[in-house]
Write a protein that holds these residues in place. Structure first.
Motif: not given
Length: 157
Positions: A109-136
């Motif tokens: 977030d510190g690297l790109n502070p514009h729309g900072a609140w989006k970072q947690p949302l994006l990382r949550l989505g990325d994690t969910a995709v990664g976890v699903a791919a791992g289980i698959l």
């Protein structure tokens, strides 16, 4: 590869900057690696741990970033809370992963502070995709081993 590819394609189709897609792809790939273990049971436990830690980090970072920009004291506070909260929620094994996740989200977030609140949302989505791919991946590898007779429990004669 599956999780990296999926997130970078999704990011590109959502017209996100190239760097954001690459970061998301890396995050998803790391989540996949975290989940893939030698058996389904251990992989399922790792998937729950990864999502649990990410949800703690998501909540803490989102609340913080809605009101304040990255600051060293804020990072220290959130990292500390990321260690404390999982234990209070009955998930004492998730502290380290939650603190690492929080630290990465805040620094990115510190690297790109514009729309900072989006970072947690994006990382949550990325994690969910990664976890699903791992289980698959674990399911496919387990099934392939059964089909070919090369599963971990098979014997060579």
């Amino acid at each position: 590869m599956l999780s990296y590819w999926a997130v970078t394609v999704i990011s590109a189709s959502a017209h996100q900057p190239y760097e954001e897609g690459q970061l998301g792809g890396m995050w998803a790939a790391i989540s996949t690696i975290f989940v893939v273990r030698e058996c389904k049971k251990k992989s399922a436990k790792a998937a729950v741990a990864r999502m649990s830690a990410t949800l703690v980090s998501f909540a803490l970072c989102l609340v913080y970033l809605l009101f304040l920009p990255l600051h060293a004291w804020g990072l220290a506070l959130l990292a500390g809370l990321s260690v404390l909260v999982p234990g209070l929620l009955g998930r004492p094994g998730d502290e380290v992963t939650a603190a690492i996740t929080t630290t990465v989200v805040m620094v990115v977030d510190g690297l790109n502070p514009h729309g900072a609140w989006k970072q947690p949302l994006l990382r949550l989505g990325d994690t969910a995709v990664g976890v699903a791919a791992g289980i698959l991946t674990v399911i496919v590898v387990n099934q392939t081993g059964k089909w070919t007779g090369r599963g971990r429990g098979s014997r060579t004669r």
